[in-house]
Design a protein around this motif. Structure first.
Motif, PDB file in Angstrom:
ATOM      1  N   TYR A 184       3.445  -2.709   3.398  1.00  0.00           N
ATOM      2  CA  TYR A 184       3.206  -4.145   3.506  1.00  0.00           C
ATOM      3  C   TYR A 184       2.968  -4.480   4.980  1.00  0.00           C
ATOM      4  O   TYR A 184       3.912  -4.515   5.777  1.00  0.00           O
ATOM      5  CB  TYR A 184       4.414  -4.939   2.995  1.00  0.00           C
ATOM      6  N   TRP A 185       1.715  -4.699   5.344  1.00  0.00           N
ATOM      7  CA  TRP A 185       1.406  -5.150   6.702  1.00  0.00           C
ATOM      8  C   TRP A 185       1.627  -6.650   6.785  1.00  0.00           C
ATOM      9  O   TRP A 185       1.189  -7.403   5.903  1.00  0.00           O
ATOM     10  CB  TRP A 185      -0.058  -4.844   7.039  1.00  0.00           C
ATOM     11  N   LEU A 204      -3.734 -10.218   1.129  1.00  0.00           N
ATOM     12  CA  LEU A 204      -4.813  -9.405   0.572  1.00  0.00           C
ATOM     13  C   LEU A 204      -4.246  -8.123  -0.024  1.00  0.00           C
ATOM     14  O   LEU A 204      -3.257  -7.581   0.475  1.00  0.00           O
ATOM     15  CB  LEU A 204      -5.824  -9.036   1.659  1.00  0.00           C
ATOM     16  N   GLY A 205      -4.894  -7.634  -1.070  1.00  0.00           N
ATOM     17  CA  GLY A 205      -4.492  -6.371  -1.661  1.00  0.00           C
ATOM     18  C   GLY A 205      -5.336  -5.222  -1.130  1.00  0.00           C
ATOM     19  O   GLY A 205      -6.566  -5.323  -1.074  1.00  0.00           O
ATOM     20  N   PHE A 206      -4.668  -4.170  -0.717  1.00  0.00           N
ATOM     21  CA  PHE A 206      -5.352  -2.936  -0.309  1.00  0.00           C
ATOM     22  C   PHE A 206      -5.287  -1.999  -1.507  1.00  0.00           C
ATOM     23  O   PHE A 206      -4.219  -1.494  -1.860  1.00  0.00           O
ATOM     24  CB  PHE A 206      -4.672  -2.325   0.912  1.00  0.00           C
ATOM     25  N   HIS A 217      -1.107  -4.381  -9.729  1.00  0.00           N
ATOM     26  CA  HIS A 217       0.318  -4.525  -9.441  1.00  0.00           C
ATOM     27  C   HIS A 217       0.627  -3.901  -8.084  1.00  0.00           C
ATOM     28  O   HIS A 217      -0.146  -3.093  -7.548  1.00  0.00           O
ATOM     29  CB  HIS A 217       1.185  -3.897 -10.539  1.00  0.00           C
ATOM     30  N   ASP A 218       1.746  -4.299  -7.531  1.00  0.00           N
ATOM     31  CA  ASP A 218       2.213  -3.777  -6.254  1.00  0.00           C
ATOM     32  C   ASP A 218       2.354  -2.263  -6.366  1.00  0.00           C
ATOM     33  O   ASP A 218       3.019  -1.756  -7.268  1.00  0.00           O
ATOM     34  CB  ASP A 218       3.556  -4.438  -5.929  1.00  0.00           C
ATOM     35  N   VAL A 232      -1.172  -7.884   4.197  1.00  0.00           N
ATOM     36  CA  VAL A 232      -2.008  -6.961   3.428  1.00  0.00           C
ATOM     37  C   VAL A 232      -1.062  -5.919   2.854  1.00  0.00           C
ATOM     38  O   VAL A 232      -0.313  -5.286   3.606  1.00  0.00           O
ATOM     39  CB  VAL A 232      -3.078  -6.270   4.300  1.00  0.00           C
ATOM     40  N   PHE A 233      -1.057  -5.762   1.541  1.00  0.00           N
ATOM     41  CA  PHE A 233      -0.148  -4.763   0.970  1.00  0.00           C
ATOM     42  C   PHE A 233      -0.846  -3.949  -0.102  1.00  0.00           C
ATOM     43  O   PHE A 233      -1.863  -4.354  -0.664  1.00  0.00           O
ATOM     44  CB  PHE A 233       1.138  -5.406   0.435  1.00  0.00           C
TER      45      PHE A 233
END
Length: 233
Positions: A178-179, A197-199, A172-173, A130-131
């Motif tokens: 980054y978990w 997954l995106g947080f 975008h990042d 998840v990041f």
């Protein structure tokens, strides 16, 4: 155990001593360290560095330190090998790392509550990563490219007449954290796993800091966010 791993190499060229440069009176690296400590979801908060000076600053901020070799500390080293080195170093010390959260050292806007909520997503959804992500402020399918002579054309000309609100949002990042499920990460050796997954973070909490201009903008943003209570440190 769950660890926070904060990479902080020396040798930044555009902003000298970037990771320990004062950001509104405190080394910028102190912000993610303090956020990780305040999140209350880590057994260890560790800074990975190649610099004795950076290590001393990390210790003074409450983190532990591991040193990584110079071959993992140049301008071209990707993030994944640095994370892998950190996990394996701790494993070599006899620790069982179940989850790792890589928090970037120049992320002053990272909030303890976002770190802990993202961990909940990782655990509840049983995914590899998840990041943090944020949305583009303009539809990416209406993006333009420019040729050497200055003329512009659309990347996706088929969307020239498509209404903006009919196009999907692009992300975008966000460059904060980054978990990672440690076992899955060590198997795949990449952050962008297939089930990642995106947080989602609001755009006003996101600012890359690569140049002196970025730095100045980030400090201005942080002051406003402090006044409004949006940042937690």
């Amino acid at each position: 155990m769950d660890i926070a791993l904060i990479p902080a190499r020396s040798g930044s060229k555009r902003i000298k001593g970037k990771n320990i440069k004062p950001f509104l009176g405190m080394p910028i690296m102190a912000y993610p360290i303090k956020a990780a400590l305040a999140a209350g979801c880590f057994d260890k908060v560790v800074v990975s560095t190649n610099s004795k000076e950076f290590g001393e600053v990390a210790l003074s901020c409450g983190a532990e330190v591991i040193f990584r070799p110079e071959e993992l500390s140049d301008d071209h080293t990707p993030l994944a090998p640095v994370i892998e080195h950190g996990i394996k170093e701790l494993q070599g010390q006899g620790h069982h790392v179940e989850r790792a959260c890589c928090i970037l050292s120049t992320a002053p806007f990272v909030r303890p509550s976002d770190i802990s909520k993202a961990k909940e997503m990782l655990v509840e959804r049983n995914v590899g990563a998840v990041f943090s992500v944020t949305s583009f402020p303009f539809p990416i399918f209406r993006g333009l490219k420019m040729s050497e002579d200055g003329t512009v054309s659309m990347f996706w000309p088929e969307h020239e007449l498509t209404r903006s609100n009919d196009l999907p949002d692009g992300y975008h990042d966000a460059g904060q954290f980054y978990w990672l499920d440690a076992a899955k990460f060590l198997s795949e050796k990449k952050v962008y796993m297939a089930d990642a997954l995106g947080f989602v973070l609001p755009r006003y909490l996101v600012q890359d800091i690569d140049t002196p201009e970025d730095w100045h903008r980030a400090e201005l943003m942080y002051r406003v966010l402090q006044e409004s209570g949006e940042v937690e440190l």
